[in-house]
Write a protein that holds these residues in place. Structure first.
Motif, PDB file in Angstrom:
ATOM      1  N   VAL A   6      -6.519  -8.615   6.967  1.00 16.24           N
ATOM      2  CA  VAL A   6      -6.867  -7.287   7.458  1.00 16.24           C
ATOM      3  C   VAL A   6      -7.624  -6.568   6.351  1.00 16.24           C
ATOM      4  O   VAL A   6      -7.597  -6.984   5.191  1.00 16.24           O
ATOM      5  N   LYS A   7      -8.277  -5.490   6.706  1.00 19.86           N
ATOM      6  CA  LYS A   7      -9.041  -4.745   5.713  1.00 19.86           C
ATOM      7  C   LYS A   7      -8.112  -3.965   4.797  1.00 19.86           C
ATOM      8  O   LYS A   7      -7.048  -3.497   5.223  1.00 19.86           O
ATOM      9  N   GLU A   8      -8.531  -3.820   3.543  1.00 16.47           N
ATOM     10  CA  GLU A   8      -7.743  -3.057   2.579  1.00 16.47           C
ATOM     11  C   GLU A   8      -7.512  -1.636   3.069  1.00 16.47           C
ATOM     12  O   GLU A   8      -6.426  -1.073   2.859  1.00 16.47           O
ATOM     13  N   ASN A   9      -8.491  -1.063   3.737  1.00 12.67           N
ATOM     14  CA  ASN A   9      -8.367   0.287   4.268  1.00 12.67           C
ATOM     15  C   ASN A   9      -7.198   0.385   5.255  1.00 12.67           C
ATOM     16  O   ASN A   9      -6.487   1.390   5.298  1.00 12.67           O
ATOM     17  N   THR A  10      -6.989  -0.647   6.024  1.00 18.46           N
ATOM     18  CA  THR A  10      -5.872  -0.679   6.970  1.00 18.46           C
ATOM     19  C   THR A  10      -4.548  -0.622   6.220  1.00 18.46           C
ATOM     20  O   THR A  10      -3.647   0.139   6.572  1.00 18.46           O
TER      21      THR A  10
END
Length: 93
Positions: A37-41
């Motif tokens: 998953v994206k780090e932002n998530t």
């Protein structure tokens, strides 16, 4: 497995090391890579290193990843022995 425990086990970190600047970012990067998953998530899963809003579905994935990590660590020293044994059996042919 909770995200904090996963990071502790992966990095073999002590409570003092968890307080070091940059530790959370290392955990975010690790979790993003393992969970795909994206780090932002992951950043949105809560402040600090507990990631208390991480969806439960990811706990299972982290548990499996930790089992694999543990198996690799336990067998790594045995890999040299296995290669040596395989090399010897190959030489006999």
């Amino acid at each position: 497995m909770k995200a904090r425990e996963f990071c502790q086990r992966w990095f073999k970190s002590t409570p003092e090391e968890e307080q070091v600047r940059g530790y959370r970012e290392r955990c975010v990067a690790l979790l993003a890579r393992v969970l795909r998953v994206k780090e932002n998530t992951i950043q949105r899963w809560g402040s600090g290193i507990d990631f208390e809003d991480m969806p439960e579905q990811y706990e299972v994935t982290l548990a499996y990843a930790d089992i694999i990590r543990e198996l690799i660590e336990r067998t790594q020293s045995q890999t040299d022995l296995l290669q040596e044994v395989l090399g010897q059996s190959h030489d006999r042919k």
